[in-house]
Write an enzyme that holds these catalytic residues in place. Structure first.
Site, PDB file in Angstrom:
ATOM      1  N   ASN A  63       0.864  -1.180   0.000  1.00  0.00           N
ATOM      2  CA  ASN A  63       0.000   0.000   0.000  1.00  0.00           C
ATOM      3  C   ASN A  63       0.900   1.230   0.000  1.00  0.00           C
ATOM      4  O   ASN A  63       1.502   1.560   1.020  1.00  0.00           O
ATOM      5  CB  ASN A  63      -0.902  -0.040   1.249  1.00  0.00           C
ATOM      6  CG  ASN A  63      -1.879   1.124   1.294  1.00  0.00           C
ATOM      7  OD1 ASN A  63      -1.834   2.030   0.461  1.00  0.00           O
ATOM      8  ND2 ASN A  63      -2.753   1.108   2.273  1.00  0.00           N
TER       9      ASN A  63
ATOM     10  N   GLU B 111      -7.988  -5.399   5.405  1.00  0.00           N
ATOM     11  CA  GLU B 111      -7.866  -5.080   3.981  1.00  0.00           C
ATOM     12  C   GLU B 111      -6.673  -5.805   3.358  1.00  0.00           C
ATOM     13  O   GLU B 111      -6.733  -6.222   2.206  1.00  0.00           O
ATOM     14  CB  GLU B 111      -7.750  -3.556   3.809  1.00  0.00           C
ATOM     15  CG  GLU B 111      -9.090  -2.867   4.068  1.00  0.00           C
ATOM     16  CD  GLU B 111      -8.968  -1.381   4.380  1.00  0.00           C
ATOM     17  OE1 GLU B 111      -8.540  -1.055   5.510  1.00  0.00           O
ATOM     18  OE2 GLU B 111      -9.301  -0.557   3.524  1.00  0.00           O
TER      19      GLU B 111
ATOM     20  N   VAL C 111     -13.110   3.266  14.888  1.00  0.00           N
ATOM     21  CA  VAL C 111     -14.223   3.599  15.782  1.00  0.00           C
ATOM     22  C   VAL C 111     -15.180   2.407  15.899  1.00  0.00           C
ATOM     23  O   VAL C 111     -15.595   2.020  16.996  1.00  0.00           O
ATOM     24  CB  VAL C 111     -14.990   4.834  15.252  1.00  0.00           C
ATOM     25  CG1 VAL C 111     -16.176   5.156  16.139  1.00  0.00           C
ATOM     26  CG2 VAL C 111     -14.056   6.038  15.141  1.00  0.00           C
ATOM     27  N   GLY C 112     -15.510   1.819  14.766  1.00  0.00           N
ATOM     28  CA  GLY C 112     -16.468   0.700  14.748  1.00  0.00           C
ATOM     29  C   GLY C 112     -15.991  -0.491  15.560  1.00  0.00           C
ATOM     30  O   GLY C 112     -16.790  -1.185  16.192  1.00  0.00           O
ATOM     31  N   GLU C 113     -14.675  -0.722  15.578  1.00  0.00           N
ATOM     32  CA  GLU C 113     -14.144  -1.884  16.297  1.00  0.00           C
ATOM     33  C   GLU C 113     -13.910  -1.603  17.770  1.00  0.00           C
ATOM     34  O   GLU C 113     -13.869  -2.518  18.580  1.00  0.00           O
ATOM     35  CB  GLU C 113     -12.813  -2.325  15.660  1.00  0.00           C
ATOM     36  CG  GLU C 113     -12.985  -2.907  14.273  1.00  0.00           C
ATOM     37  CD  GLU C 113     -11.666  -3.072  13.536  1.00  0.00           C
ATOM     38  OE1 GLU C 113     -10.628  -3.271  14.193  1.00  0.00           O
ATOM     39  OE2 GLU C 113     -11.679  -3.019  12.289  1.00  0.00           O
TER      40      GLU C 113
ATOM     41  N   ASP D 281      -9.604  12.906  16.453  1.00  0.00           N
ATOM     42  CA  ASP D 281      -9.577  11.565  17.043  1.00  0.00           C
ATOM     43  C   ASP D 281     -10.736  11.410  18.028  1.00  0.00           C
ATOM     44  O   ASP D 281     -10.872  12.200  18.961  1.00  0.00           O
ATOM     45  CB  ASP D 281      -8.229  11.346  17.751  1.00  0.00           C
ATOM     46  CG  ASP D 281      -8.047   9.898  18.154  1.00  0.00           C
ATOM     47  OD1 ASP D 281      -8.922   9.373  18.890  1.00  0.00           O
ATOM     48  OD2 ASP D 281      -7.051   9.302  17.738  1.00  0.00           O
ATOM     49  N   PHE D 282     -11.535  10.370  17.796  1.00  0.00           N
ATOM     50  CA  PHE D 282     -12.739  10.198  18.612  1.00  0.00           C
ATOM     51  C   PHE D 282     -12.434   9.933  20.085  1.00  0.00           C
ATOM     52  O   PHE D 282     -13.251  10.240  20.949  1.00  0.00           O
ATOM     53  CB  PHE D 282     -13.612   9.082  18.024  1.00  0.00           C
ATOM     54  CG  PHE D 282     -14.369   9.529  16.807  1.00  0.00           C
ATOM     55  CD1 PHE D 282     -15.644  10.061  16.915  1.00  0.00           C
ATOM     56  CD2 PHE D 282     -13.794   9.448  15.544  1.00  0.00           C
ATOM     57  CE1 PHE D 282     -16.336  10.492  15.797  1.00  0.00           C
ATOM     58  CE2 PHE D 282     -14.478   9.883  14.418  1.00  0.00           C
ATOM     59  CZ  PHE D 282     -15.755  10.407  14.545  1.00  0.00           C
TER      60      PHE D 282
ATOM     61  N   HIS E 210     -18.017   1.201   7.963  1.00  0.00           N
ATOM     62  CA  HIS E 210     -16.564   1.336   8.147  1.00  0.00           C
ATOM     63  C   HIS E 210     -16.342   2.714   8.774  1.00  0.00           C
ATOM     64  O   HIS E 210     -16.418   3.734   8.104  1.00  0.00           O
ATOM     65  CB  HIS E 210     -15.857   1.210   6.792  1.00  0.00           C
ATOM     66  CG  HIS E 210     -14.369   1.403   6.860  1.00  0.00           C
ATOM     67  ND1 HIS E 210     -13.474   0.383   6.617  1.00  0.00           N
ATOM     68  CD2 HIS E 210     -13.622   2.484   7.154  1.00  0.00           C
ATOM     69  CE1 HIS E 210     -12.234   0.843   6.772  1.00  0.00           C
ATOM     70  NE2 HIS E 210     -12.305   2.121   7.086  1.00  0.00           N
ATOM     71  N   LEU E 211     -16.103   2.719  10.083  1.00  0.00           N
ATOM     72  CA  LEU E 211     -16.022   3.991  10.817  1.00  0.00           C
ATOM     73  C   LEU E 211     -14.615   4.159  11.375  1.00  0.00           C
ATOM     74  O   LEU E 211     -14.239   3.521  12.362  1.00  0.00           O
ATOM     75  CB  LEU E 211     -17.048   4.001  11.954  1.00  0.00           C
ATOM     76  CG  LEU E 211     -18.486   3.567  11.583  1.00  0.00           C
ATOM     77  CD1 LEU E 211     -19.384   3.580  12.807  1.00  0.00           C
ATOM     78  CD2 LEU E 211     -19.063   4.447  10.474  1.00  0.00           C
ATOM     79  N   GLY E 212     -13.824   4.990  10.727  1.00  0.00           N
ATOM     80  CA  GLY E 212     -12.455   5.224  11.183  1.00  0.00           C
ATOM     81  C   GLY E 212     -12.167   6.702  11.109  1.00  0.00           C
ATOM     82  O   GLY E 212     -13.032   7.535  11.400  1.00  0.00           O
TER      83      GLY E 212
ATOM     84  N   HIS F 287     -13.241   2.450   0.195  1.00  0.00           N
ATOM     85  CA  HIS F 287     -13.216   1.432   1.268  1.00  0.00           C
ATOM     86  C   HIS F 287     -13.798   0.094   0.778  1.00  0.00           C
ATOM     87  O   HIS F 287     -14.225  -0.725   1.597  1.00  0.00           O
ATOM     88  CB  HIS F 287     -14.034   1.864   2.504  1.00  0.00           C
ATOM     89  CG  HIS F 287     -13.455   3.001   3.279  1.00  0.00           C
ATOM     90  ND1 HIS F 287     -14.244   3.983   3.845  1.00  0.00           N
ATOM     91  CD2 HIS F 287     -12.189   3.318   3.593  1.00  0.00           C
ATOM     92  CE1 HIS F 287     -13.476   4.852   4.470  1.00  0.00           C
ATOM     93  NE2 HIS F 287     -12.215   4.483   4.330  1.00  0.00           N
TER      94      HIS F 287
ATOM     95  N   ARG G 281      -2.530  -2.204  -3.425  1.00  0.00           N
ATOM     96  CA  ARG G 281      -3.756  -1.440  -3.216  1.00  0.00           C
ATOM     97  C   ARG G 281      -3.741  -0.240  -4.158  1.00  0.00           C
ATOM     98  O   ARG G 281      -2.773   0.521  -4.196  1.00  0.00           O
ATOM     99  CB  ARG G 281      -3.830  -0.946  -1.782  1.00  0.00           C
ATOM    100  CG  ARG G 281      -5.045  -0.073  -1.573  1.00  0.00           C
ATOM    101  CD  ARG G 281      -4.945   0.727  -0.315  1.00  0.00           C
ATOM    102  NE  ARG G 281      -6.151   1.536  -0.154  1.00  0.00           N
ATOM    103  CZ  ARG G 281      -6.166   2.715   0.439  1.00  0.00           C
ATOM    104  NH1 ARG G 281      -5.064   3.244   0.924  1.00  0.00           N
ATOM    105  NH2 ARG G 281      -7.288   3.380   0.541  1.00  0.00           N
TER     106      ARG G 281
HETATM  107  P1  ADP Z   1      -8.015   5.159   9.109  1.00  0.00           P
HETATM  108  O1  ADP Z   1      -9.221   5.679   8.413  1.00  0.00           O
HETATM  109  O2  ADP Z   1      -6.910   6.152   9.222  1.00  0.00           O
HETATM  110  O3  ADP Z   1      -7.589   3.776   8.665  1.00  0.00           O
HETATM  111  P2  ADP Z   1      -8.737   3.803  11.566  1.00  0.00           P
HETATM  112  O4  ADP Z   1      -9.689   2.836  11.019  1.00  0.00           O
HETATM  113  O5  ADP Z   1      -7.437   3.305  12.104  1.00  0.00           O
HETATM  114  O6  ADP Z   1      -8.484   5.024  10.597  1.00  0.00           O
HETATM  115  O7  ADP Z   1      -9.485   4.596  12.737  1.00  0.00           O
HETATM  116  C1  ADP Z   1      -8.826   5.587  13.448  1.00  0.00           C
HETATM  117  C2  ADP Z   1      -9.790   6.221  14.387  1.00  0.00           C
HETATM  118  O8  ADP Z   1     -10.308   5.226  15.272  1.00  0.00           O
HETATM  119  C3  ADP Z   1      -9.096   7.222  15.282  1.00  0.00           C
HETATM  120  O9  ADP Z   1      -9.213   8.506  14.751  1.00  0.00           O
HETATM  121  C4  ADP Z   1      -9.871   7.105  16.568  1.00  0.00           C
HETATM  122  O10 ADP Z   1     -10.732   8.213  16.628  1.00  0.00           O
HETATM  123  C5  ADP Z   1     -10.696   5.867  16.467  1.00  0.00           C
HETATM  124  N1  ADP Z   1     -10.508   4.996  17.637  1.00  0.00           N
HETATM  125  C6  ADP Z   1      -9.536   4.121  17.887  1.00  0.00           C
HETATM  126  N2  ADP Z   1      -9.708   3.553  19.101  1.00  0.00           N
HETATM  127  C7  ADP Z   1     -10.820   4.107  19.624  1.00  0.00           C
HETATM  128  C8  ADP Z   1     -11.542   3.969  20.844  1.00  0.00           C
HETATM  129  N3  ADP Z   1     -11.148   3.126  21.782  1.00  0.00           N
HETATM  130  N4  ADP Z   1     -12.649   4.694  21.018  1.00  0.00           N
HETATM  131  C9  ADP Z   1     -13.055   5.558  20.086  1.00  0.00           C
HETATM  132  N5  ADP Z   1     -12.431   5.733  18.928  1.00  0.00           N
HETATM  133  C10 ADP Z   1     -11.333   5.025  18.696  1.00  0.00           C
END
Ligand code: ADP
Length: 397
Positions: A7, A383, A331-333, A282-283, A207-209, A179, A90
């Protein structure tokens, strides 16, 4: 069969060598600051992880160093590059040309070049990576896996924008979605977890990141997704605005004297939950700031969760039902509280969460109650594995 997954960013190169027998990661790593001073490589194998300084004028030197790390020293995981059977790259944008992963040829590279204007920040880096890998790895077969390909099954009513039709005909202006590799992977895992053929399932994949998108997956095919012509569309994200009234652009540009480039840069880099909260993209930071009384941090998270909830409702309606909702990515995980907030008050459509089951992180789990008509699943995305699987199946023919 051993597959090297690549990637490439404009100044970075992420890699992972996967043994498809047992889907075992033999090594992984990251080359950073390519083309700059103080380049470095982080390589992880055999339970050993180290970051070392390096000199990477281009991606070619970075690949050469990756080979060295894989074949010598403490991070050694193969004796010789000839043990690598295939390389999967990728690629962000496949446009309308690439509806699935494909073997890389000179012609494919040429077509990718033609598609670069659609993804000016990403595709040129992908091409750089492919060309450098060809120099270093010679004749090892290479496959391109596109973020957009999984969404190529969307019907025109989902991918067209209501603007003059000629923009689509002449310039390919339509929803492509991104995604896709992640949505495809978790949809496949969801079918396995539910013990049903994917052809019989209606899924909503969240897919929540840092970047976020939602996909409606009907019978294993993407029928709609929240990102659009670019990854700026859909949900509010870490720093991207997501959907907004296009009329706002002219108004704000007039107030601040921005040109269109500055305006779009603000929508990509200074908006989203960062822009609303003024705290962070960052959440985790937002959750902490909210606990300490920062109202705007709470508002940003509420807006995000509400956006996800609305897409779930919309996509259930679009598919005429839903069997399972999937949460994946950062976030989702990881965020039990956000999953709970998103899936709350959806009992009317058969969604009932199990608060205790939901209190896990990063592990394939059913997080809905036993009597929930719609299953809610936590599925860590992978991925790299999806790219390796696609690569292996194409190379095997
Ligand atoms: P990317 O889109 O860069 O691949 P990721 O899928 O790694 O991102 O997600 C990153 C985001 O996940 C971070 O910005 C953070 O806000 C969130 N995150 C990670 N761990 C937690 C947590 N324990 N609680 C809430 N949000 C989290």
């Amino acid at each position: 069969m051993k597959v090297l997954v690549i990637n490439c960013g404009s100044s970075s190169l992420k890699y992972q060598l996967i043994d498809m027998d047992g889907e075992k990661v033999l090594c992984k790593g990251l080359c950073e600051r390519i083309g700059m001073e103080s380049s470095m490589i982080t390589h992880e194998a055999n339970g050993h992880k180290a970051t070392t300084p390096a000199i990477f004028p281009t991606h070619t030197e970075a690949f050469a160093e990756v080979v060295k790390k894989m074949t010598t020293g403490e991070g050694k995981c193969i004796n010789d590059v000839s043990e690598i059977d295939a390389i999967g790259h990728r690629v962000v944008h496949g446009g309308e040309k690439f509806k699935s992963s494909c073997l890389i040829t000179d012609e494919v590279i040429e077509t990718l070049r033609e598609l670069s204007p659609l993804a000016p920040l990403h595709n040129p880096a992908g091409i750089l990576g492919i060309e450098a890998a060809r120099k270093v790895f010679g004749n090892i077969p290479m496959v391109a896996v596109f973020d957009t390909a999984f969404h190529s099954t969307m019907p025109p009513k989902a991918y067209m924008y209501a603007i003059p039709y000629e923009y689509y005909e002449k310039y390919g202006v339509r929803r492509y979605g991104f995604h896709g590799t992640s949505h495809k992977y978790v949809a496949g895992r969801a079918a396995a977890m539910l013990g049903k053929p994917i052809e019989e399932l209606k899924l909503i994949s969240c897919h929540l990141g840092n970047g976020s998108s939602i996909a409606a997956v009907d019978g294993g095919k993407s029928v709609d997704t929240s990102m659009g012509f670019t990854p700026l569309a859909g949900l509010p994200m870490g720093t991207r605005s997501g959907d907004l009234d296009a009329g706002i652009l002219e108004y704000i540009m007039g107030k601040y004297g921005y040109d269109i480039k500055e305006m779009v840069s603000i929508l990509n880099k200074k908006s989203g939950v960062q822009g609303v909260s003024g705290v962070s993209s960052d959440f985790r930071d937002l959750e902490n700031a909210h606990k300490e009384g920062n109202e705007r941090a709470g508002l940003a998270v509420d807006m995000f969760n509400y956006g996800v909830k609305k897409y779930i409702g919309a996509y259930a309606a679009a598919m005429g039902g839903v069997d399972a909702i999937i949460f994946t990515a950062g976030v989702g995980e990881n965020s039990a509280s956000q999953r709970l907030a998103i899936a709350s008050d959806l009992e009317f459509m058969g969604v009932k969460m199990d608060a205790e089951a939901n209190s896990v992180r990063g592990k394939e789990t059913v997080i809905s109650a036993a009597d929930s008509k719609v299953k809610v699943l936590l599925i860590p995305t992978n991925e790299e594995l999806m790219i390796a699987m696609d690569t292996a199946s194409i190379v095997k023919g």
